[in-house]
Motif scaffolding. Structure first.
Motif, PDB file in Angstrom:
ATOM      1  N   HIS A 291       0.732  -1.211   0.041  1.00 40.51           N
ATOM      2  CA  HIS A 291       0.212  -0.020   0.046  1.00 40.51           C
ATOM      3  C   HIS A 291       0.940   1.213   0.034  1.00 40.51           C
ATOM      4  O   HIS A 291       1.568   1.481   0.991  1.00 40.51           O
ATOM      5  CB  HIS A 291      -0.893  -0.052   1.089  1.00 40.51           C
ATOM      6  CG  HIS A 291      -2.012  -1.099   1.022  1.00 40.51           C
ATOM      7  ND1 HIS A 291      -2.340  -2.084   1.931  1.00 40.51           N
ATOM      8  CD2 HIS A 291      -2.991  -1.511  -0.088  1.00 40.51           C
ATOM      9  CE1 HIS A 291      -3.352  -2.764   1.325  1.00 40.51           C
ATOM     10  NE2 HIS A 291      -3.652  -2.521   0.367  1.00 40.51           N
ATOM     11  N   CYS A 292       0.644   2.101  -1.106  1.00 39.43           N
ATOM     12  CA  CYS A 292       1.336   3.251  -0.913  1.00 39.43           C
ATOM     13  C   CYS A 292       1.161   4.439   0.131  1.00 39.43           C
ATOM     14  O   CYS A 292       0.029   4.451   0.405  1.00 39.43           O
ATOM     15  CB  CYS A 292       0.673   3.845  -2.407  1.00 39.43           C
ATOM     16  SG  CYS A 292       1.619   5.576  -3.098  1.00 39.43           S
ATOM     17  N   PRO A 293       2.044   4.945   0.440  1.00 42.40           N
ATOM     18  CA  PRO A 293       1.946   5.585   1.655  1.00 42.40           C
ATOM     19  C   PRO A 293       1.357   6.990   1.296  1.00 42.40           C
ATOM     20  O   PRO A 293       0.910   7.736   2.352  1.00 42.40           O
ATOM     21  CB  PRO A 293       3.650   5.709   2.154  1.00 42.40           C
ATOM     22  CG  PRO A 293       4.392   5.485   1.021  1.00 42.40           C
ATOM     23  CD  PRO A 293       3.645   4.825   0.124  1.00 42.40           C
ATOM     24  N   HIS A 294       1.375   7.328   0.144  1.00 46.39           N
ATOM     25  CA  HIS A 294       0.660   8.499  -0.165  1.00 46.39           C
ATOM     26  C   HIS A 294      -0.933   8.713   0.244  1.00 46.39           C
ATOM     27  O   HIS A 294      -1.237   9.245   1.209  1.00 46.39           O
ATOM     28  CB  HIS A 294       0.722   8.924  -1.726  1.00 46.39           C
ATOM     29  CG  HIS A 294       0.181  10.286  -2.297  1.00 46.39           C
ATOM     30  ND1 HIS A 294      -0.461  10.146  -3.277  1.00 46.39           N
ATOM     31  CD2 HIS A 294       0.014  11.520  -1.539  1.00 46.39           C
ATOM     32  CE1 HIS A 294      -1.065  11.300  -3.603  1.00 46.39           C
ATOM     33  NE2 HIS A 294      -0.647  12.278  -2.480  1.00 46.39           N
ATOM     34  N   MET A 295      -1.755   7.692  -0.461  1.00 45.66           N
ATOM     35  CA  MET A 295      -3.024   7.778  -0.332  1.00 45.66           C
ATOM     36  C   MET A 295      -3.591   6.232  -0.394  1.00 45.66           C
ATOM     37  O   MET A 295      -4.981   6.070  -0.538  1.00 45.66           O
ATOM     38  CB  MET A 295      -4.030   8.603  -1.251  1.00 45.66           C
ATOM     39  CG  MET A 295      -3.605  10.000  -0.796  1.00 45.66           C
ATOM     40  SD  MET A 295      -4.517  11.287  -1.867  1.00 45.66           S
ATOM     41  CE  MET A 295      -6.219  10.951  -1.756  1.00 45.66           C
ATOM     42  N   GLY A 296      -2.560   5.251  -0.307  1.00 48.56           N
ATOM     43  CA  GLY A 296      -3.117   3.838   0.102  1.00 48.56           C
ATOM     44  C   GLY A 296      -3.442   2.982  -1.046  1.00 48.56           C
ATOM     45  O   GLY A 296      -3.896   1.908  -0.874  1.00 48.56           O
ATOM     46  N   ALA A 297      -3.080   3.347  -2.373  1.00 47.64           N
ATOM     47  CA  ALA A 297      -3.480   2.538  -3.412  1.00 47.64           C
ATOM     48  C   ALA A 297      -2.429   1.346  -3.650  1.00 47.64           C
ATOM     49  O   ALA A 297      -1.280   1.369  -2.886  1.00 47.64           O
ATOM     50  CB  ALA A 297      -3.088   3.340  -4.921  1.00 47.64           C
ATOM     51  N   HIS A 298      -2.906   0.229  -3.806  1.00 45.86           N
ATOM     52  CA  HIS A 298      -2.222  -1.105  -4.137  1.00 45.86           C
ATOM     53  C   HIS A 298      -1.257  -1.206  -5.277  1.00 45.86           C
ATOM     54  O   HIS A 298      -1.549  -0.933  -6.490  1.00 45.86           O
ATOM     55  CB  HIS A 298      -3.308  -2.175  -4.152  1.00 45.86           C
ATOM     56  CG  HIS A 298      -2.560  -3.691  -3.782  1.00 45.86           C
ATOM     57  ND1 HIS A 298      -1.341  -4.120  -4.514  1.00 45.86           N
ATOM     58  CD2 HIS A 298      -2.915  -4.518  -3.042  1.00 45.86           C
ATOM     59  CE1 HIS A 298      -1.061  -5.212  -3.993  1.00 45.86           C
ATOM     60  NE2 HIS A 298      -1.848  -5.682  -2.996  1.00 45.86           N
TER      61      HIS A 298
ATOM     62  N   VAL B  99       5.976   2.291 -10.301  1.00 39.03           N
ATOM     63  CA  VAL B  99       5.145   3.434 -10.209  1.00 39.03           C
ATOM     64  C   VAL B  99       3.927   3.326  -9.911  1.00 39.03           C
ATOM     65  O   VAL B  99       3.000   2.397 -10.314  1.00 39.03           O
ATOM     66  CB  VAL B  99       4.996   4.137 -12.006  1.00 39.03           C
ATOM     67  CG1 VAL B  99       4.595   5.419 -11.774  1.00 39.03           C
ATOM     68  CG2 VAL B  99       6.528   4.296 -12.416  1.00 39.03           C
ATOM     69  N   CYS B 100       3.266   4.105  -8.828  1.00 44.93           N
ATOM     70  CA  CYS B 100       1.773   3.801  -8.143  1.00 44.93           C
ATOM     71  C   CYS B 100       0.931   4.006  -9.333  1.00 44.93           C
ATOM     72  O   CYS B 100       0.960   5.173  -9.862  1.00 44.93           O
ATOM     73  CB  CYS B 100       1.846   4.691  -7.100  1.00 44.93           C
ATOM     74  SG  CYS B 100       0.052   4.492  -6.312  1.00 44.93           S
ATOM     75  N   PRO B 101      -0.159   3.371  -9.379  1.00 38.90           N
ATOM     76  CA  PRO B 101      -1.103   3.676 -10.375  1.00 38.90           C
ATOM     77  C   PRO B 101      -1.829   4.681 -10.239  1.00 38.90           C
ATOM     78  O   PRO B 101      -2.616   5.373 -11.008  1.00 38.90           O
ATOM     79  CB  PRO B 101      -2.184   2.549 -10.622  1.00 38.90           C
ATOM     80  CG  PRO B 101      -1.905   1.751  -8.899  1.00 38.90           C
ATOM     81  CD  PRO B 101      -0.360   2.055  -8.659  1.00 38.90           C
ATOM     82  N   PHE B 102      -1.922   5.479  -8.946  1.00 37.15           N
ATOM     83  CA  PHE B 102      -2.989   6.504  -8.531  1.00 37.15           C
ATOM     84  C   PHE B 102      -2.163   7.874  -8.736  1.00 37.15           C
ATOM     85  O   PHE B 102      -3.041   8.621  -9.621  1.00 37.15           O
ATOM     86  CB  PHE B 102      -3.106   6.253  -6.953  1.00 37.15           C
ATOM     87  CG  PHE B 102      -4.533   6.828  -6.741  1.00 37.15           C
ATOM     88  CD1 PHE B 102      -5.486   7.068  -7.401  1.00 37.15           C
ATOM     89  CD2 PHE B 102      -4.939   6.806  -5.153  1.00 37.15           C
ATOM     90  CE1 PHE B 102      -6.736   7.643  -6.947  1.00 37.15           C
ATOM     91  CE2 PHE B 102      -6.136   6.930  -4.769  1.00 37.15           C
ATOM     92  CZ  PHE B 102      -6.913   7.471  -5.394  1.00 37.15           C
ATOM     93  N   HIS B 103      -1.238   8.371  -8.248  1.00 35.71           N
ATOM     94  CA  HIS B 103      -0.594   9.684  -8.538  1.00 35.71           C
ATOM     95  C   HIS B 103       0.920   9.320  -8.923  1.00 35.71           C
ATOM     96  O   HIS B 103       1.624  10.520  -8.983  1.00 35.71           O
ATOM     97  CB  HIS B 103      -0.614  10.553  -7.409  1.00 35.71           C
ATOM     98  CG  HIS B 103      -1.868  10.237  -6.759  1.00 35.71           C
ATOM     99  ND1 HIS B 103      -2.128   9.537  -5.713  1.00 35.71           N
ATOM    100  CD2 HIS B 103      -3.265  11.069  -6.990  1.00 35.71           C
ATOM    101  CE1 HIS B 103      -3.517   9.511  -5.407  1.00 35.71           C
ATOM    102  NE2 HIS B 103      -4.187  10.366  -6.031  1.00 35.71           N
ATOM    103  N   ALA B 104       1.281   8.315  -9.515  1.00 36.84           N
ATOM    104  CA  ALA B 104       2.654   8.293 -10.110  1.00 36.84           C
ATOM    105  C   ALA B 104       3.727   8.330  -9.274  1.00 36.84           C
ATOM    106  O   ALA B 104       4.760   8.658  -9.886  1.00 36.84           O
ATOM    107  CB  ALA B 104       2.520   8.859 -11.371  1.00 36.84           C
ATOM    108  N   TRP B 105       3.656   8.169  -7.942  1.00 37.28           N
ATOM    109  CA  TRP B 105       4.971   8.234  -7.171  1.00 37.28           C
ATOM    110  C   TRP B 105       5.833   7.078  -7.449  1.00 37.28           C
ATOM    111  O   TRP B 105       5.151   5.940  -7.561  1.00 37.28           O
ATOM    112  CB  TRP B 105       4.512   7.913  -5.809  1.00 37.28           C
ATOM    113  CG  TRP B 105       4.013   9.434  -5.200  1.00 37.28           C
ATOM    114  CD1 TRP B 105       3.226  10.487  -5.804  1.00 37.28           C
ATOM    115  CD2 TRP B 105       3.948   9.987  -3.627  1.00 37.28           C
ATOM    116  NE1 TRP B 105       2.638  11.334  -4.802  1.00 37.28           N
ATOM    117  CE2 TRP B 105       3.154  10.954  -3.797  1.00 37.28           C
ATOM    118  CE3 TRP B 105       4.697   9.284  -2.490  1.00 37.28           C
ATOM    119  CZ2 TRP B 105       2.941  11.795  -2.485  1.00 37.28           C
ATOM    120  CZ3 TRP B 105       4.220   9.985  -1.287  1.00 37.28           C
ATOM    121  CH2 TRP B 105       3.578  11.406  -1.286  1.00 37.28           C
ATOM    122  N   LYS B 106       7.052   7.209  -7.575  1.00 30.48           N
ATOM    123  CA  LYS B 106       7.855   6.156  -7.932  1.00 30.48           C
ATOM    124  C   LYS B 106       8.533   5.576  -6.706  1.00 30.48           C
ATOM    125  O   LYS B 106       9.388   6.305  -6.061  1.00 30.48           O
ATOM    126  CB  LYS B 106       8.895   6.725  -8.941  1.00 30.48           C
ATOM    127  CG  LYS B 106       8.270   6.726 -10.433  1.00 30.48           C
ATOM    128  CD  LYS B 106       9.271   7.136 -11.180  1.00 30.48           C
ATOM    129  CE  LYS B 106       8.866   7.349 -12.635  1.00 30.48           C
ATOM    130  NZ  LYS B 106      10.003   7.453 -13.805  1.00 30.48           N
TER     131      LYS B 106
END
Ligand code: FES
Ligand SMILES: [Fe+2]
Length: 336
Positions: A57-64, A77-84
């Protein structure tokens, strides 16, 4: 019927190496979700081939990160807001911000890849690996076949499945071997070695086979069968959540005759092992754990096996689950 109490008096998630995927499940540039140890994880292989197992789970807003996350070079790369995130779980870039917050990282697991499988180290107390899994030459040897994979999800505990190995009486009465095998067992730290001989009815008549099984904790075992042909099976069991385990078997056979004969033997071997596992499954899924068991002569070295098991549970965790199960503290003589 819902269960009103835990089924086992020991922790659900033991210490050790556990298979989370096969090597071929994740090619360079791929990311896949993994469920293990009651946690959501993501496994990815970077463009250069480096493997990484991260908390999902991404620490930004929790996407898997394993559902829609894409590999870009050496990052995921996170699918939600593209943090790498890099292979250590560190966020290395946010495409719309100048600075990456200090806390932008996800936990990274210790893993290793060998013998066609990817294994993760798990320990409830976060201790580093205290033993290794050997590299087996058969997986790189032209004299041996390619590998075949089979997977099942079974409602049981790792320890219950591992106990199967030393429970020789069930080989005859559940699986139908002709003899009641005797087993010799040697314990060496986290390794348990068992040698036995079984007599099986086959289309070619009665065949005596030697089975040599080596368990490396509860997660990974190597089983060599010889008789009609030489076969090798790695059996891996990982606890998925409070109820289920994933069981992955990897098979290979020593080549003989032509390709089609080897394949035929491989298929027959897999069918036999599959038959046995499917006989065990309803027992595992519905049994309770009896401690101590009511053993008699002819039973295998079950007591010795259970003694060996205790090392895979951190003492404090074991005491806690014991007390929750029995409603009384763990007797002093039973620790560690
Ligand atoms: S939730 Fe992952 S980048 Fe926003
Ligand atoms: Fe069995």
């Amino acid at each position: 019927m819902a269960e009103s109490r835990p089924r086992f008096p020991f922790p659900r998630y033991p210490t050790g190496w556990f298979q989370v995927a096969w090597s071929s499940d994740v090619e360079p540039g791929q990311a896949i979700p993994v469920e293990a140890f009651g946690q959501a994880l993501v496994l990815f292989r970077s463009a250069s081939g480096e493997l990484s197992l991260l908390h999902a789970h991404c620490p930004h807003m929790g996407a898997h990160l394993g559902h829609g996350g894409e590999v870009d070079g050496e990052t995921l790369v996170c699918p939600f807001h593209a943090w790498k995130f890099d292979t250590s779980g560190e966020c290395v870039e946010i495409p719309y911000a100048d600075k990456v917050p200090k806390k932008a990282k996800v936990a990274c697991w210790t893993i290793q890849e060998k013998n066609d499988v990817i294994l993760a180290w798990h320990d409830l107390e976060g201790r580093p690996p205290s033993w290794e899994i050997p590299t087996l030459p058969e997986f790189e040897d032209d004299e041996w076949s390619e590998t075949w994979h089979r997977k099942w999800r079974i409602k049981t505990h790792n320890q219950e499945m591992a106990e199967n190995m030393v429970d020789v009486a069930h080989f005859k009465y559940l699986h139908g071997t002709k003899n009641l095998p005797e087993a010799s067992v040697v314990r060496e730290g986290p390794v348990l070695k068992m040698e036995t001989q079984t007599v099986m009815e086959t289309p070619a008549g009665e065949v005596t086979g030697d089975l040599s099984a080596t368990a490396y904790g509860f997660g990974y075992s190597i089983n060599r069968f010889s008789g009609l042909v030489e076969t090798l099976l790695s059996g891996a069991v990982v606890p998925v959540d409070e109820e289920y385990c994933d069981v992955r078997f990897t098979f290979l056979v020593k080549k003989f005759g032509g390709h089609s004969i080897t394949r035929g033997v491989g298929k027959a071997f897999i069918a036999e092992i599959q038959r046995q596992l499917e006989q065990d499954t309803p027992v595992w899924e519905n049994k309770v754990y009896i401690d101590p068991p009511l053993l008699c002569s002819g039973d295998g070295p079950v007591g010795l096996f259970r003694q060996w098991c205790k090392q895979f549970y951190p003492e404090a965790e074991y005491a806690k689950t014991y007390e929750a199960f029995y409603g009384k503290p763990l007797p002093k003589a039973q620790t560690g």
